[in-house]
Design a protein around this motif. Sequence first.
Motif, PDB file in Angstrom:
ATOM      1  N   GLY A 142      14.434 102.657  53.402  1.00 41.36           N
ATOM      2  CA  GLY A 142      14.265 101.724  54.519  1.00 41.36           C
ATOM      3  C   GLY A 142      13.975 102.522  55.777  1.00 41.36           C
TER       4      GLY A 142
ATOM      5  N   ASP B  62       9.856 102.534  52.119  1.00 37.87           N
ATOM      6  CA  ASP B  62      10.031 101.288  52.863  1.00 37.87           C
ATOM      7  C   ASP B  62       9.054 100.267  52.259  1.00 37.87           C
ATOM      8  OD1 ASP B  62      11.264 100.637  55.940  1.00 37.87           O
ATOM      9  OD2 ASP B  62       9.729  99.256  55.172  1.00 37.87           O
TER      10      ASP B  62
ATOM     11  N   ILE C  10      19.619 103.743  57.017  1.00 39.71           N
ATOM     12  CA  ILE C  10      20.032 103.447  58.387  1.00 39.71           C
ATOM     13  C   ILE C  10      19.588 102.034  58.725  1.00 39.71           C
ATOM     14  CG2 ILE C  10      19.962 104.269  60.796  1.00 39.71           C
ATOM     15  CD1 ILE C  10      20.828 106.454  58.752  1.00 39.71           C
TER      16      ILE C  10
HETATM   17  C1  LIG Z   1      16.015  97.285  60.930  1.00 36.60           C
HETATM   18  S1  LIG Z   1      14.728  98.224  60.213  1.00 36.60           S
HETATM   19  C2  LIG Z   1      15.419  99.865  60.272  1.00 36.60           C
HETATM   20  C3  LIG Z   1      14.392 100.932  60.112  1.00 36.60           C
HETATM   21  C4  LIG Z   1      14.923 102.372  60.271  1.00 36.60           C
HETATM   22  N1  LIG Z   1      15.814 102.741  59.194  1.00 36.60           N
HETATM   23  C5  LIG Z   1      15.584 102.546  61.595  1.00 36.60           C
HETATM   24  O1  LIG Z   1      16.810 102.715  61.644  1.00 36.60           O
HETATM   25  O2  LIG Z   1      14.870 102.503  62.619  1.00 36.60           O
HETATM   26  C6  LIG Z   1      14.941  97.780  58.499  1.00 36.60           C
HETATM   27  C7  LIG Z   1      13.941  98.405  57.563  1.00 36.60           C
HETATM   28  O3  LIG Z   1      14.361  98.090  56.230  1.00 36.60           O
HETATM   29  C8  LIG Z   1      13.211  97.825  55.467  1.00 36.60           C
HETATM   30  N2  LIG Z   1      13.581  97.047  54.261  1.00 36.60           N
HETATM   31  C9  LIG Z   1      13.541  95.712  54.082  1.00 36.60           C
HETATM   32  N3  LIG Z   1      13.910  95.401  52.823  1.00 36.60           N
HETATM   33  C10 LIG Z   1      14.193  96.570  52.196  1.00 36.60           C
HETATM   34  C11 LIG Z   1      14.608  96.927  50.882  1.00 36.60           C
HETATM   35  N4  LIG Z   1      14.824  95.988  49.954  1.00 36.60           N
HETATM   36  N5  LIG Z   1      14.784  98.234  50.570  1.00 36.60           N
HETATM   37  C12 LIG Z   1      14.568  99.183  51.505  1.00 36.60           C
HETATM   38  N6  LIG Z   1      14.175  98.904  52.783  1.00 36.60           N
HETATM   39  C13 LIG Z   1      13.994  97.629  53.118  1.00 36.60           C
HETATM   40  C14 LIG Z   1      12.289  97.091  56.426  1.00 36.60           C
HETATM   41  O4  LIG Z   1      10.940  97.108  55.991  1.00 36.60           O
HETATM   42  C15 LIG Z   1      12.527  97.856  57.711  1.00 36.60           C
HETATM   43  O5  LIG Z   1      11.619  98.918  57.872  1.00 36.60           O
END
Ligand SMILES: C[S@@+](CC[C@H](N)C(=O)[O-])C[C@H]1O[C@@H](n2cnc3c(N)ncnc32)[C@H](O)[C@@H]1O
Length: 251
Positions: free
Chosen positions: A47, A68, A107
């Motif tokens: 993510g 991601d 995160i």
């Molecule tokens: C709130 S953002 C946080 C991004 C980054 N980790 C940060 O802290 O800036 C959440 C991220 O989780 C991703 N995400 C959504 N569903 C997910 C999944 N099933 N597995 C992994 N990542 C996912 C989204 O695409 C997005 O980029």
Amino acid sequence: MNGAEDGGWSAVAQEWSELWGALADPVTSAIIEQTGVVAGTRVLDVGCGSGEFLAKLESLGARVTGIDPAHEMVRLARAAAPTGEVVIGGFEHLPWSDASFDVVTAINALQFADDAHDALAQAARVCVPGGFIAIANWADGALNALNALESAVAEAAGEEVQPDGDYRRAGGLEALLSEAGLEVTASSLVETPWEVADESALIRGVLLGEDQDTIAEYAHTVLAAAEQFRTPDGGYRLVNAFRYAVARTAS
Ligand SMILES: C[S@@+](CC[C@H](N)C(=O)[O-])C[C@H]1O[C@@H](n2cnc3c(N)ncnc32)[C@H](O)[C@@H]1O
């Protein structure tokens, strides 16, 4: 949103990076310290969003990998961490063989997994025995200045404020990691201030992902609720908090 979809996050990726990409910086610094990342450490960030954490790890000489589901987030993350490998996908299937990484992180992302326990099992599988898993999330709403703005918008819209999920509360992440058979080695609450330069950035950040009509309708509500957080230079500073927990996989 789940691992099979990416539309919501791709549509906001650029603004996410601009307005929110630096938010978790204090907590990622704590995680780097607690997991002992040094040059050569193999780190997977699940993510990874627009890649700010990957870039920070890369600057330490770590061997970085990100995943991601949102293709626009992946595009930005590849640009942010050019030496790394960044792939499209999610917690539901991590396309690496067992024991590929020394440290696996998530995160502000685990809450989007279809199932947090399955997600952790995947993270532990791709982590070496005796390696580290680190998870960070927003803390309880009551600890976040942003909560005042979101509550004001919810009230104006006649909606219920969402209750805190388990992983936002004290002990929630530690319990999740322990239930997965991992040994918790560190956890803490970390202040994560959010600063924006002006009213426009504040409104775009708080109402990220909303359509133009909705933004026009609630902009005044956001501004009124944010008055208490205004800085002398016309910007805003909201002090929020994240929780993180770090655990070791069995050796
Ligand atoms: C709130 S953002 C946080 C991004 C980054 N980790 C940060 O802290 O800036 C959440 C991220 O989780 C991703 N995400 C959504 N569903 C997910 C999944 N099933 N597995 C992994 N990542 C996912 C989204 O695409 C997005 O980029």
